[in-house]
Motif scaffolding. Structure first.
Motif, PDB file in Angstrom:
ATOM      1  N   VAL A  68      55.965 -50.859  23.643  1.00  0.00           N
ATOM      2  CA  VAL A  68      55.690 -51.689  24.970  1.00  0.00           C
ATOM      3  C   VAL A  68      57.106 -52.688  25.168  1.00  0.00           C
ATOM      4  CG1 VAL A  68      53.353 -51.725  24.824  1.00  0.00           C
ATOM      5  CG2 VAL A  68      54.681 -53.522  24.087  1.00  0.00           C
ATOM      6  N   ARG A  69      57.723 -52.860  23.897  1.00  0.00           N
ATOM      7  CA  ARG A  69      58.928 -53.497  24.112  1.00  0.00           C
ATOM      8  C   ARG A  69      60.061 -52.921  24.995  1.00  0.00           C
ATOM      9  NH1 ARG A  69      59.009 -55.291  17.679  1.00  0.00           N
ATOM     10  NH2 ARG A  69      56.855 -55.994  17.432  1.00  0.00           N
ATOM     11  N   GLU A  70      60.232 -53.639  26.109  1.00  0.00           N
ATOM     12  CA  GLU A  70      61.299 -53.103  27.097  1.00  0.00           C
ATOM     13  C   GLU A  70      62.874 -53.135  26.520  1.00  0.00           C
ATOM     14  OE1 GLU A  70      60.920 -57.484  27.586  1.00  0.00           O
ATOM     15  OE2 GLU A  70      59.280 -55.930  27.504  1.00  0.00           O
ATOM     16  N   GLN A  71      63.009 -54.011  25.707  1.00  0.00           N
ATOM     17  CA  GLN A  71      64.637 -54.235  25.319  1.00  0.00           C
ATOM     18  C   GLN A  71      64.660 -55.056  24.217  1.00  0.00           C
ATOM     19  OE1 GLN A  71      66.440 -56.131  28.631  1.00  0.00           O
ATOM     20  NE2 GLN A  71      68.410 -55.468  27.975  1.00  0.00           N
ATOM     21  N   GLY A  72      65.197 -54.130  23.029  1.00  0.00           N
ATOM     22  CA  GLY A  72      65.514 -55.179  21.865  1.00  0.00           C
ATOM     23  C   GLY A  72      64.306 -55.409  20.963  1.00  0.00           C
ATOM     24  N   GLU A  73      64.341 -56.419  20.191  1.00  0.00           N
ATOM     25  CA  GLU A  73      63.538 -56.894  19.525  1.00  0.00           C
ATOM     26  C   GLU A  73      62.722 -58.075  19.800  1.00  0.00           C
ATOM     27  OE1 GLU A  73      62.372 -55.163  16.613  1.00  0.00           O
ATOM     28  OE2 GLU A  73      63.737 -53.433  17.113  1.00  0.00           O
ATOM     29  N   LEU A  74      61.646 -58.735  19.187  1.00  0.00           N
ATOM     30  CA  LEU A  74      61.225 -59.800  19.465  1.00  0.00           C
ATOM     31  C   LEU A  74      61.538 -60.983  18.812  1.00  0.00           C
ATOM     32  CD1 LEU A  74      57.438 -58.538  19.903  1.00  0.00           C
ATOM     33  CD2 LEU A  74      58.498 -59.690  21.538  1.00  0.00           C
ATOM     34  N   GLN A  75      61.409 -62.338  19.127  1.00  0.00           N
ATOM     35  CA  GLN A  75      61.883 -63.633  18.570  1.00  0.00           C
ATOM     36  C   GLN A  75      60.581 -63.711  17.695  1.00  0.00           C
ATOM     37  OE1 GLN A  75      65.165 -64.276  19.192  1.00  0.00           O
ATOM     38  NE2 GLN A  75      64.650 -66.236  18.968  1.00  0.00           N
ATOM     39  N   PRO A  76      60.493 -64.593  16.732  1.00  0.00           N
ATOM     40  CA  PRO A  76      59.525 -64.767  15.473  1.00  0.00           C
ATOM     41  C   PRO A  76      58.090 -65.292  16.386  1.00  0.00           C
ATOM     42  CG  PRO A  76      61.428 -65.735  14.829  1.00  0.00           C
ATOM     43  CD  PRO A  76      61.841 -65.385  16.095  1.00  0.00           C
ATOM     44  N   LEU A  77      56.917 -64.733  15.918  1.00  0.00           N
ATOM     45  CA  LEU A  77      55.731 -65.150  16.595  1.00  0.00           C
ATOM     46  C   LEU A  77      55.548 -66.551  16.882  1.00  0.00           C
ATOM     47  CD1 LEU A  77      53.006 -64.113  17.796  1.00  0.00           C
ATOM     48  CD2 LEU A  77      52.208 -64.386  15.499  1.00  0.00           C
ATOM     49  N   TRP A  78      55.948 -67.505  15.699  1.00  0.00           N
ATOM     50  CA  TRP A  78      55.885 -68.906  15.933  1.00  0.00           C
ATOM     51  C   TRP A  78      56.621 -69.425  17.157  1.00  0.00           C
ATOM     52  CZ3 TRP A  78      59.371 -72.670  15.891  1.00  0.00           C
ATOM     53  CH2 TRP A  78      60.890 -71.981  15.407  1.00  0.00           C
ATOM     54  N   GLN A  79      57.754 -68.939  17.706  1.00  0.00           N
ATOM     55  CA  GLN A  79      58.301 -69.317  18.777  1.00  0.00           C
ATOM     56  C   GLN A  79      57.588 -69.122  20.249  1.00  0.00           C
ATOM     57  OE1 GLN A  79      62.633 -67.899  18.882  1.00  0.00           O
ATOM     58  NE2 GLN A  79      62.686 -68.491  16.511  1.00  0.00           N
ATOM     59  N   PHE A  80      56.625 -67.842  20.185  1.00  0.00           N
ATOM     60  CA  PHE A  80      56.135 -67.495  21.409  1.00  0.00           C
ATOM     61  C   PHE A  80      54.864 -68.455  21.376  1.00  0.00           C
ATOM     62  CE2 PHE A  80      58.313 -63.779  20.734  1.00  0.00           C
ATOM     63  CZ  PHE A  80      58.773 -63.395  22.061  1.00  0.00           C
ATOM     64  N   LEU A  81      54.464 -68.661  20.048  1.00  0.00           N
ATOM     65  CA  LEU A  81      53.004 -69.521  20.225  1.00  0.00           C
ATOM     66  C   LEU A  81      53.240 -70.969  20.504  1.00  0.00           C
ATOM     67  CD1 LEU A  81      51.046 -68.149  16.994  1.00  0.00           C
ATOM     68  CD2 LEU A  81      50.661 -67.853  19.440  1.00  0.00           C
ATOM     69  N   THR A  82      54.572 -71.583  20.140  1.00  0.00           N
ATOM     70  CA  THR A  82      55.011 -73.134  20.290  1.00  0.00           C
ATOM     71  C   THR A  82      55.744 -73.074  21.731  1.00  0.00           C
ATOM     72  OG1 THR A  82      56.931 -72.709  18.963  1.00  0.00           O
ATOM     73  CG2 THR A  82      54.955 -73.710  17.745  1.00  0.00           C
ATOM     74  N   PHE A  83      55.982 -72.034  22.246  1.00  0.00           N
ATOM     75  CA  PHE A  83      56.656 -71.857  23.720  1.00  0.00           C
ATOM     76  C   PHE A  83      58.297 -72.732  23.646  1.00  0.00           C
ATOM     77  CE2 PHE A  83      52.205 -72.160  24.966  1.00  0.00           C
ATOM     78  CZ  PHE A  83      52.163 -71.032  25.889  1.00  0.00           C
ATOM     79  N   THR A  84      58.784 -72.148  22.445  1.00  0.00           N
ATOM     80  CA  THR A  84      60.201 -72.471  22.206  1.00  0.00           C
ATOM     81  C   THR A  84      61.196 -71.636  22.260  1.00  0.00           C
ATOM     82  OG1 THR A  84      59.809 -72.371  19.838  1.00  0.00           O
ATOM     83  CG2 THR A  84      59.660 -74.539  20.721  1.00  0.00           C
ATOM     84  N   VAL A  85      60.549 -70.229  22.799  1.00  0.00           N
ATOM     85  CA  VAL A  85      61.474 -69.151  22.989  1.00  0.00           C
ATOM     86  C   VAL A  85      62.617 -69.567  23.458  1.00  0.00           C
ATOM     87  CG1 VAL A  85      61.686 -66.665  23.907  1.00  0.00           C
ATOM     88  CG2 VAL A  85      59.614 -67.643  22.772  1.00  0.00           C
ATOM     89  N   ASN A  86      62.688 -70.086  24.694  1.00  0.00           N
ATOM     90  CA  ASN A  86      63.664 -70.442  25.590  1.00  0.00           C
ATOM     91  C   ASN A  86      64.773 -71.333  25.066  1.00  0.00           C
ATOM     92  OD1 ASN A  86      62.132 -72.744  25.800  1.00  0.00           O
ATOM     93  ND2 ASN A  86      63.186 -73.347  27.661  1.00  0.00           N
ATOM     94  N   LEU A  87      64.357 -72.047  23.919  1.00  0.00           N
ATOM     95  CA  LEU A  87      65.479 -73.068  23.299  1.00  0.00           C
ATOM     96  C   LEU A  87      66.030 -72.265  21.935  1.00  0.00           C
ATOM     97  CD1 LEU A  87      63.174 -76.200  23.035  1.00  0.00           C
ATOM     98  CD2 LEU A  87      64.780 -75.327  24.919  1.00  0.00           C
ATOM     99  N   LEU A  88      65.584 -71.227  21.646  1.00  0.00           N
ATOM    100  CA  LEU A  88      66.038 -70.362  20.144  1.00  0.00           C
ATOM    101  C   LEU A  88      66.264 -69.057  20.293  1.00  0.00           C
ATOM    102  CD1 LEU A  88      63.179 -72.315  17.952  1.00  0.00           C
ATOM    103  CD2 LEU A  88      65.421 -73.069  18.324  1.00  0.00           C
ATOM    104  N   ILE A  89      66.111 -68.669  21.488  1.00  0.00           N
ATOM    105  CA  ILE A  89      66.363 -67.205  21.577  1.00  0.00           C
ATOM    106  C   ILE A  89      67.779 -66.608  21.267  1.00  0.00           C
ATOM    107  CG2 ILE A  89      67.110 -67.090  24.039  1.00  0.00           C
ATOM    108  CD1 ILE A  89      65.294 -64.649  24.731  1.00  0.00           C
ATOM    109  N   ASP A  90      67.737 -65.331  20.556  1.00  0.00           N
ATOM    110  CA  ASP A  90      68.832 -64.697  20.188  1.00  0.00           C
ATOM    111  C   ASP A  90      68.859 -63.674  21.299  1.00  0.00           C
ATOM    112  OD1 ASP A  90      70.958 -62.770  19.566  1.00  0.00           O
ATOM    113  OD2 ASP A  90      69.946 -62.071  17.837  1.00  0.00           O
ATOM    114  N   ALA A  91      69.729 -63.945  22.428  1.00  0.00           N
ATOM    115  CA  ALA A  91      69.876 -63.000  23.799  1.00  0.00           C
ATOM    116  C   ALA A  91      70.601 -61.896  23.419  1.00  0.00           C
ATOM    117  CB  ALA A  91      70.523 -64.163  24.942  1.00  0.00           C
TER     118      ALA A  91
END
Length: 391
Positions: free
Chosen positions: A105-128
């Motif tokens: 289901v992943r539309e583009q590339g890989e996922l950031q670590p799960l803990w970043q999604f659970l702590t809502f810090t993806v926007n601060l630590l993402i590898d774009a």
């Protein structure tokens, strides 16, 4: 994407704007990852739909938080955060689980670590560069940070209400955002100009577009409108008589912002474009929140439904685009209306399924849980009082 406020949430004008925002965002992502195709150029500016969501969230949540404070009542922090958790987490966790359990289901590339999604810090630590799957959650992270901090700031300001302090805080937020983006552009983007475009785009997303501290103007604009509505009802009523004028002004300002953002990553739009866009969108929300303007009387078929399911659509639409593209994309390419109908039907169908099977049941559960808590507290108080009387 997910904000639901008090009675202002039921205004048809706001439903129209929320529906417009989610459609605009989905068209933009279809343009980015493939799908429906081109829509006369509006797809290139569809990212602005997120900023419209920010203004709506600032207004709706701001009204909800400020109303009890303005009336001299205590603000129930636990109640607020419970409401947000029931509203946001169930559908979000279901989609997040799908992304991690089924890589298809992943539309583009890989996922950031799960803990970043659970702590809502993806926007601060993402590898774009390599981890853009489910990256649109960056805007939900911004809103989560807003939900966490704004009630505390509002409570602090309301302890000693002061127009001067409010204006100073608002001004500081805008100037700080402009300064941060300007410094980041000079230090991080300017050295990459004309060189590696992939690195340039990656740096723009990571340092300027995604971080919370760079994207507060839209939420602030909504809060400013909520403040006027709650603390200055006479002024708000007076504005209502000019709703259509605000609508026209908003369209003009947003049009100017679109022209400015033709060079989306340039220095000038990076620094001043976001406050300008937020101001224009704020004028649209101001017009939509009034009962006397054309937006309030506008009956767009399906707008109310799209507004109601917008959060589920926001969470799921990129994965659906990708799955349809992977399954039947080649057969649909070049078929015009059929292509549009196929992608649209799939997106709306999955969004509706998520909304009715997960989102709505938990909202009903929220109502039962939050209504039972005061009743239980009241019953406990009565029993304690009876015990004291018996003693």
């Amino acid at each position: 994407m997910d904000a639901k406020g008090d009675d202002v949430n039921r205004l048809p004008g706001l439903d129209v704007l929320r529906a417009m925002a989610i459609v605009w965002v989905m068209i933009f992502h279809s343009y980015i990852i493939g799908g429906w195709g081109h829509f006369g150029g509006i797809e290139q500016n569809g990212w602005m739909g997120v900023d419209l969501f920010f203004v709506l969230s600032g207004f709706l949540i701001g009204s909800q938080v400020l109303k009890p404070l303005a009336e001299g009542r205590s603000f129930e922090f636990a109640d607020f955060y419970q409401r947000r958790a029931f509203r946001i987490l169930p559908a979000y966790l279901v989609v997040l689980a799908a992304y991690f359990i089924w890589p298809s289901v992943r539309e583009q590339g890989e996922l950031q670590p799960l803990w970043q999604f659970l702590t809502f810090t993806v926007n601060l630590l993402i590898d774009a560069k390599d981890h853009l799957a489910f990256s649109h959650v960056w805007s939900l992270c911004v809103e989560e940070h807003f939900y966490l901090l704004f009630p505390l700031l509002a409570w602090w300001l309301a302890r000693r209400p002061s127009m001067r302090r409010f204006v100073l805080v608002c001004t500081a937020v805008v100037l700080a955002g402009m300064a941060v983006r300007g410094v980041m552009w000079v230090r991080e983007l300017a050295p990459l100009a004309g060189l590696d475009q992939n690195s340039y785009g990656k740096t723009f997303l990571e340092r300027i577009y995604y971080p919370t501290w760079s994207r507060l103007e839209g939420l602030l604009m909504g809060v400013m409108l909520a403040t006027a509505r709650v603390y200055r009802p006479v002024l708000w009523s007076r504005w209502g008589r000019h709703a259509n004028g605000f609508l026209l002004a908003g369209v003009a300002v947003v049009g100017g912002a679109i022209m400015l953002f033709r060079d989306r990553t340039g220095f000038i739009p990076t620094v001043v474009g976001y406050p300008l866009l937020s101001f224009g969108l704020g004028l649209l929300v101001l017009a939509g929140a009034q009962t006397s303007g054309v937006l309030a009387r506008l009956r767009v078929p399906g707008a109310g439904w799209l507004a109601a399911v917008s959060y589920s659509l926001y969470l799921s639409h990129k994965a659906v685009f990708h799955l349809v593209e992977s399954a039947v994309g080649e057969q649909l390419d070049g078929h015009g209306l059929l292509t549009f109908a196929a992608y649209a039907s799939a997106v709306l169908g999955v969004g509706a399924l998520l909304h009715y099977s997960v989102e709505r049941p938990f909202l009903k559960l929220r109502t039962r849980v939050l209504h039972q808590a005061p009743a239980a507290a009241h019953a406990s108080g009565m029993m304690a009082g009876a015990g004291r009387d018996a003693a």
